[in-house]
Design an enzyme around this catalytic site. Structure first.
Site, PDB file in Angstrom:
ATOM      1  N   HIS A 198      52.686  37.715  45.647  1.00  0.00           N
ATOM      2  CA  HIS A 198      51.215  38.277  45.764  1.00  0.00           C
ATOM      3  C   HIS A 198      50.010  37.618  46.065  1.00  0.00           C
ATOM      4  O   HIS A 198      49.118  37.830  46.631  1.00  0.00           O
ATOM      5  CB  HIS A 198      51.081  38.719  44.022  1.00  0.00           C
ATOM      6  CG  HIS A 198      49.980  39.333  43.689  1.00  0.00           C
ATOM      7  ND1 HIS A 198      49.873  40.632  43.414  1.00  0.00           N
ATOM      8  CD2 HIS A 198      48.653  38.943  43.459  1.00  0.00           C
ATOM      9  CE1 HIS A 198      48.431  41.084  43.098  1.00  0.00           C
ATOM     10  NE2 HIS A 198      47.695  39.899  43.111  1.00  0.00           N
ATOM     11  N   GLU A 199      50.095  36.193  45.600  1.00  0.00           N
ATOM     12  CA  GLU A 199      48.880  35.575  45.981  1.00  0.00           C
ATOM     13  C   GLU A 199      48.863  34.994  47.369  1.00  0.00           C
ATOM     14  O   GLU A 199      47.745  34.863  47.971  1.00  0.00           O
ATOM     15  CB  GLU A 199      48.948  34.028  44.923  1.00  0.00           C
ATOM     16  CG  GLU A 199      48.942  34.438  43.524  1.00  0.00           C
ATOM     17  CD  GLU A 199      47.569  35.035  43.156  1.00  0.00           C
ATOM     18  OE1 GLU A 199      46.469  35.050  43.959  1.00  0.00           O
ATOM     19  OE2 GLU A 199      47.604  35.694  42.058  1.00  0.00           O
ATOM     20  N   HIS A 217      47.061  37.620  49.400  1.00  0.00           N
ATOM     21  CA  HIS A 217      45.525  37.326  49.281  1.00  0.00           C
ATOM     22  C   HIS A 217      45.243  36.199  50.455  1.00  0.00           C
ATOM     23  O   HIS A 217      44.366  36.344  51.248  1.00  0.00           O
ATOM     24  CB  HIS A 217      45.017  36.805  48.041  1.00  0.00           C
ATOM     25  CG  HIS A 217      45.173  37.960  47.131  1.00  0.00           C
ATOM     26  ND1 HIS A 217      44.178  38.874  47.054  1.00  0.00           N
ATOM     27  CD2 HIS A 217      45.512  38.022  45.889  1.00  0.00           C
ATOM     28  CE1 HIS A 217      44.393  39.992  46.272  1.00  0.00           C
ATOM     29  NE2 HIS A 217      44.778  39.288  45.377  1.00  0.00           N
ATOM     30  N   HIS A 244      45.419  37.443  53.898  1.00  0.00           N
ATOM     31  CA  HIS A 244      44.289  38.101  54.228  1.00  0.00           C
ATOM     32  C   HIS A 244      43.131  37.411  54.748  1.00  0.00           C
ATOM     33  O   HIS A 244      42.400  37.573  55.762  1.00  0.00           O
ATOM     34  CB  HIS A 244      44.001  38.830  52.926  1.00  0.00           C
ATOM     35  CG  HIS A 244      43.068  40.205  53.357  1.00  0.00           C
ATOM     36  ND1 HIS A 244      42.351  41.331  52.265  1.00  0.00           N
ATOM     37  CD2 HIS A 244      42.612  40.761  54.479  1.00  0.00           C
ATOM     38  CE1 HIS A 244      41.604  42.083  52.829  1.00  0.00           C
ATOM     39  NE2 HIS A 244      41.679  42.013  53.958  1.00  0.00           N
TER      40      HIS A 244
END
Length: 766
Positions: free
Chosen positions: A550-551, A554, A557
């Site tokens: 998940h992290e 980010h 991105h």
């Protein structure tokens, strides 16, 4: 407005240490699962470097004080006192740039530079503010933390002045009103200008002085109330008093029962404790569970007063700037655009979810009757007993995964999808704040270095809890900054040199790109167990693997979102779009093909052996999340200004009209709903992005999750734009659904129709 804020040298020969050997044993276990062949190359030297970097035990000592560089290579940032100097230098440079922008209308040529200079001003301040935010949450030295706090407060105070600076607003308005200047702006520049313009207006910029003073006063009050609302010290809850008789039949609760029996008095069970969790999941006598539930969901009158005043102050602020409600003010630059559209999404999602949730609830009711109860109605204190929460698990049986092998799998995944890999990088003494911190280069096979990820992944005393992604530096084009035309004072005491040095470290020439760019720099904070000589490498639980994916969603991105403007770079995008890349990353862990990337020697081939048994109560939990999102909308509607408004009554009404499980009289959970502050009026965003991510996974990636063609499409149509393009257009293009591009009420309903129950997300992760 100006703040868009909230993260090698190694040997090439084979390694022989506990972590690497463990990884090789894992690969043999993975290979036994094989029947459908997937081509996975043996580990490269960079892959082995990642395994070594994260799995090899290291010294627990702090970074040497004899460092010859500063934090992130900033040579002037070597001591706590230097943070104060940097803040003063940044403040001076920002003031000079502000004066230049204010004089723009004196020169037509300067009007063409206004958007660039506003973005540069924002980046100048945010670079230090965001760095300070990281340091005060991660640095083990109290002196550094205090210095970072002071710098943060000083620069935020100046930022707040800029946010209500009427003359700055007038200059920007002149730019947008001039057809020639406005048409000269690229689409990215124009989007950046609109962000500034809308944020100025949200700050009540065009009010008369008396109203503006009231706006500033309300804004300050909201910040104070928010801190009080989140203050853990005010959340102390009284314990539940449980007798030994109420613990009869408790599974695995021998110590708890013995303690109650020996003391011959009621046992004090504090909300959130292991004892409370044990009772909620294992105590057959309903009264015990009821008492613990009520104790955990009570609020003091003071807590209720703080929350309700916070909601009222937000509503007053919104009406002061001519908006119907705080939600109305907050949502106009989000994908949802309006509270009505949010409600369309939530209502449609509720209609889709409710039958599944009700079916699951009926199953629990049948279990309750089977255990001798006359009523099949499931109460709030029954949920965990009749359907104990299951920890997330992989879709196929996997051997233990070390932290290093997971990072290797991440790098291989990015290589397949984007031609991007992670490479261990050398850390110079003084560059990081603790010896636990590892540095990675993010390397594109065509463009070269994209940026850096600093991984601070192990738990330690004083470090901020939980997992987080800190964007310390964003992409931004810097060669056209035109700093020569900034106003300069000759008597600056050397402060401008400090600021210039800080800015110069941020700039790099990019292969294949015109000009000089800031390369993104992010920090990942987690709290995994540190590897040791005795225990070996860190082995991750599956929920920790999910968290890391998940992290890293980010982080990528931020890395791929190379834009010319800081305010639209990477994760600086709409709140209800920013979680899409991170949640989508979790979906890749549903694929055995992707899981085969954790194999270190390339002999593994994964086969689908059937999905892990799904939590039968997942739909109940999704339904609960929808209710929370609806509550958030109700709390940020015009109704909070009604003198009769009662947050507990609103909560009870929602549960009793739209919920599955009745509200429990005497409880008021809303004071523990911390997202009401940071995600006020936007809590729906996580459900919204879960729905989109599920759709993107099923329709775009699931058939061939390692497809370079698909990865390039996603990279070029979504990730690279950051916040510089309408997210509805990006999603519509990616899914081949042009009807979504309007982003209207029907588009919101359409997203609400998409399934999200089968995803792998852990509710509440952000």
């Amino acid at each position: 407005m100006l703040a868009r804020t909230a993260r090698y040298a190694l040997h090439k020969s084979p390694f022989r240490f506990r972590g690497c050997l463990h990884a090789k044993q894992n690969s043999r276990s993975l290979s036994r699962l094989a029947s459908a062949y997937t081509s996975v190359a043996p580990a490269s030297s960079d892959d082995l470097g990642l395994v070594y970097l994260f799995d090899q035990p290291r010294s627990n000592a702090k970074v040497s004080s004899l460092a010859y560089t500063g934090i992130f290579g900033h040579h002037n940032l070597t001591t706590p006192d230097s943070f104060a100097t940097l803040a003063d230098a940044t403040l001076l440079r920002a003031q000079l740039l502000t004066e230049r922008i204010l004089r723009a209308r004196d020169s037509r040529q300067e009007l063409f530079q206004v958007v660039k200079n506003l973005d540069r001003l924002s980046d100048m301040l945010c670079s230090v503010i965001d760095l300070a935010e990281l340091i005060r949450n991660a640095h083990p030295d109290r002196a550094w933390v205090e210095s970072a706090n002071s710098a943060y407060e000083k620069l935020c105070e100046f930022m707040n002045v800029l946010n209500t600076h009427v003359e700055l607003y007038d200059v920007l308005r002149a730019v947008l009103a001039d057809p020639t200047v406005a048409k000269s702006l690229s689409s990215e520049a124009y989007q950046t200008a609109l962000i500034f313009y809308r944020d100025f207006e949200k700050s009540g910029i065009d009010m008369d002085p008396a109203k503006r003073d009231h706006f500033v006063s309300l804004s300050s009050e909201i910040l104070v109330l928010g801190r009080q609302f989140l203050d853990e010290s005010t959340r102390t809850r009284e314990p539940a008093l449980i007798s030994s008789k109420e613990l009869i039949g408790l599974k695995d609760g021998s110590r708890l029962k013995l303690q109650a029996k020996v003391t011959q008095r009621d046992l004090h069970v504090y909300p959130g404790s292991l004892q409370a969790q044990m009772i909620m999941r294992s105590a057959p006598i309903e009264e015990a569970r009821y008492k613990v539930y009520v104790a955990a969901h009570k609020s003091t009158q003071e807590q209720l007063d703080v929350l309700e005043r916070l909601l009222q102050a937000r509503a007053e602020l919104a009406q002061l700037v001519g908006r119907k409600s705080f939600a109305d003010m907050t949502l106009d630059d989000k994908m949802a655009k309006s509270p009505e559209n949010v409600q369309h999404f939530l209502d449609t999602l509720m209609d889709h979810t409710q039958p599944h949730a009700r079916s699951a609830l009926n199953t629990l009711g049948a279990r309750k009757v089977e255990q001798g109860h006359k009523s099949s109605i499931i109460q709030a204190w029954d949920r965990d007993y009749y359907c104990p929460p299951e920890p997330p698990a992989p879709p196929i049986a996997l051997p233990s995964l070390t932290l290093g092998t997971v990072f290797m799998g991440l790098s291989r995944l990015f290589k397949h999808l984007y031609g991007i890999s992670l490479r261990p990088a050398e850390v110079v003494p003084g560059e990081v704040w603790h010896s636990d911190v590892h540095k990675l280069e993010v390397y594109d096979e065509e463009k070269g270095l994209l940026g850096w990820i600093y991984a601070d992944l192990f738990a330690r005393r004083g470090k901020s809890c939980g997992a987080a992604h800190y964007t310390v530096r964003c992409s931004r084009r810097a060669d056209d900054d035109d700093t020569a035309h900034d106003l300069v004072t000759p008597d600056d005491g050397g402060l401008l040199a400090v600021s210039d040095s800080f800015e110069s470290v941020k700039r790099h020439r990019v292969k294949g790109e015109e000009g000089v760019f800031q390369l993104p720099l992010v920090v990942l904070l987690c709290e995994f167990t540190r590897p040791t000589v005795s225990r070996g490498a860190t082995v991750l639980e599956w929920h920790e693997v999910l968290t890391l994916f998940h992290e890293m969603g980010h982080a990528m991105h931020s890395m791929i979102g190379r834009t010319e403007y800081h305010n639209v770079a990477g994760t600086r995008c709409a709140t209800d779009f920013v979680e899409l890349p991170s949640i989508l990353m979790e979906h890749f862990l549903n694929s055995p093909t992707v899981l085969s990337l954790f194999d270190i020697d390339g002999s593994s081939v994964a086969r689908q052996v059937g999905n892990h048994h799904a939590d039968p109560c997942r739909s109940i939990d999704t339904h609960s999340q929808i209710l929370l999102a609806m509550l958030d909308q109700a709390y940020h509607s015009p109704g909070v200004l009604d003198p009769a408004f009662d947050s507990t009554a609103a909560l009870a009404r929602l549960h009793n009209t739209r919920g599955l499980i009745p509200h429990v009289p005497g409880t008021s959970f809303q004071t523990q709903f911390g997202h009401l502050f940071g995600y006020g009026a936007t809590y729906y965003s996580y459900l919204f992005d879960r729905a989109i991510a599920s759709r993107v996974w099923r329709n775009v990636f699931s058939r061939d999750p390692l497809s370079r063609e698909t990865g390039e499409k996603y990279k070029n149509e979504v990730l690279r734009y950051g916040g510089g393009k309408d997210p509805w257009e990006m999603v519509g293009e990616l899914l081949g659904a042009p009807e979504l591009k309007t982003g209207d009420a029907e588009a919101m309903r359409e997203v609400g129709r998409w399934r999200i129950e089968d995803d792998v997300s852990v509710p509440g992760r952000h």
